[in-house]
Design a protein around this motif. Sequence first.
Motif, PDB file in Angstrom:
ATOM      1  N   PRO A   1       0.797  -1.230   0.000  1.00 27.18           N
ATOM      2  CA  PRO A   1       0.000   0.000   0.000  1.00 27.18           C
ATOM      3  C   PRO A   1       0.831   1.282   0.000  1.00 27.18           C
ATOM      4  N   LEU A   2       2.111   1.202   0.320  1.00 26.29           N
ATOM      5  CA  LEU A   2       2.955   2.393   0.334  1.00 26.29           C
ATOM      6  C   LEU A   2       3.311   2.858  -1.067  1.00 26.29           C
ATOM      7  N   GLY A   3       3.148   2.001  -2.060  1.00 23.04           N
ATOM      8  CA  GLY A   3       3.465   2.389  -3.427  1.00 23.04           C
ATOM      9  C   GLY A   3       4.415   1.417  -4.081  1.00 23.04           C
ATOM     10  N   PRO A   4       4.588   1.531  -5.404  1.00 18.11           N
ATOM     11  CA  PRO A   4       5.361   0.536  -6.158  1.00 18.11           C
ATOM     12  C   PRO A   4       6.837   0.478  -5.808  1.00 18.11           C
ATOM     13  N   PHE A   5       7.404   1.552  -5.277  1.00 18.38           N
ATOM     14  CA  PHE A   5       8.824   1.515  -4.927  1.00 18.38           C
ATOM     15  C   PHE A   5       9.084   0.626  -3.712  1.00 18.38           C
ATOM     16  N   PHE A   6       8.035   0.310  -2.954  1.00 19.86           N
ATOM     17  CA  PHE A   6       8.186  -0.502  -1.748  1.00 19.86           C
ATOM     18  C   PHE A   6       7.902  -1.983  -1.995  1.00 19.86           C
ATOM     19  N   VAL A   7       7.516  -2.333  -3.208  1.00 21.06           N
ATOM     20  CA  VAL A   7       7.134  -3.709  -3.520  1.00 21.06           C
ATOM     21  C   VAL A   7       8.373  -4.562  -3.761  1.00 21.06           C
ATOM     22  N   LEU A   8       8.403  -5.721  -3.151  1.00 21.18           N
ATOM     23  CA  LEU A   8       9.457  -6.702  -3.405  1.00 21.18           C
ATOM     24  C   LEU A   8       8.784  -8.023  -3.726  1.00 21.18           C
TER      25      LEU A   8
END
Length: 245
Positions: free
Chosen positions: A12-19
Motif C-alpha cells: 500500500p505504500l506504493g510501487p517503490f516498496f514492492v518486493l
Amino acid sequence: MHLEPDLAALRPLGPFFVLRTAGEPPGRLPALTRVYDAAAPDVQPDFLTSRVRGVATALGTREARVAASVAHLGLAARLWSVALGCAALHGRVPDLDARLLRWDPDGSAPDDLWLSAFRPLPGDAATVARTVLHGHLEPLAAALRARHRLAPGLLRGNAASALAGAAGQLERWARAHGRTDAAARARSLTAELLSHPLLEGAGTLTGTAFRRRSCCLYYRVPGAGVCGDCCFPRPPRSSPRATSG
C-alpha cells in the motif's frame, strides 16, 4: 520466521516498496551480484549497460551519463524503500544480499526485484546501512563509474536523495494511517543513515525536506527541469562538468 507477510504489507505504500517473493521471475534474470561483478565495460552480458541504454531511450536523451545517473537513482530508491519500510513498520529487514536478489534490467520503472530467500535481520540503522549501502550502492557505483563519467559526489547525492525520498513517502503514509511510531522510526533511521560516512555531507535534512549538494543531471533530459531536492533553483546554463557533483 518468515518475512512474506511483512513484505506484502508494504504494497500500500506504493510501487517503490514492492518486493516480489512469489513464483519464479520470468526468464533467466540475473542476481544483482552478477550485475555488480561486471566491473569492466567489456564483460558480457553487460546487464548494467543494457539498463542504462533502456533508460536513455525512455528519457529521450543521448547522454549516457545522464541515463546512468537516473538508473542509479531509481535502483537506489527501490532498495532503500524496501529496507527502510520494513525497518520502520516491522522492526526488521529482509536480507537483501545481492546473490538473493534478482533484477530485471529490461523492466520499466520502478525496477522489478525478486527475493529468492527470506532471512530476517535486525531493523537498526547499522544493519540497513550494511544491507543497502555496502551490499548494493557501493558496488553499483563502482560498476557505473567504470563505464561513465559520474563523479563520486553525484552518486553519493543520488544515494542520499533516494533515501530521503523513500523516508518522506514512508512518513507521509505512516502518519495518514495512524502509525506515528513508524513515522518516528523512519525519521530517526533516516537521520542516522544520512550521518553515515558514505552519505555524510551529501545534503541537508530539515524535518522531512532534503536538499542535496549535487545535481543528478536530470535537468539535461529534453524538456525536464530540476528535481525538488536539487542544489540548483533552476536548470543551470553552465558547463556539464560544473553539474556533476
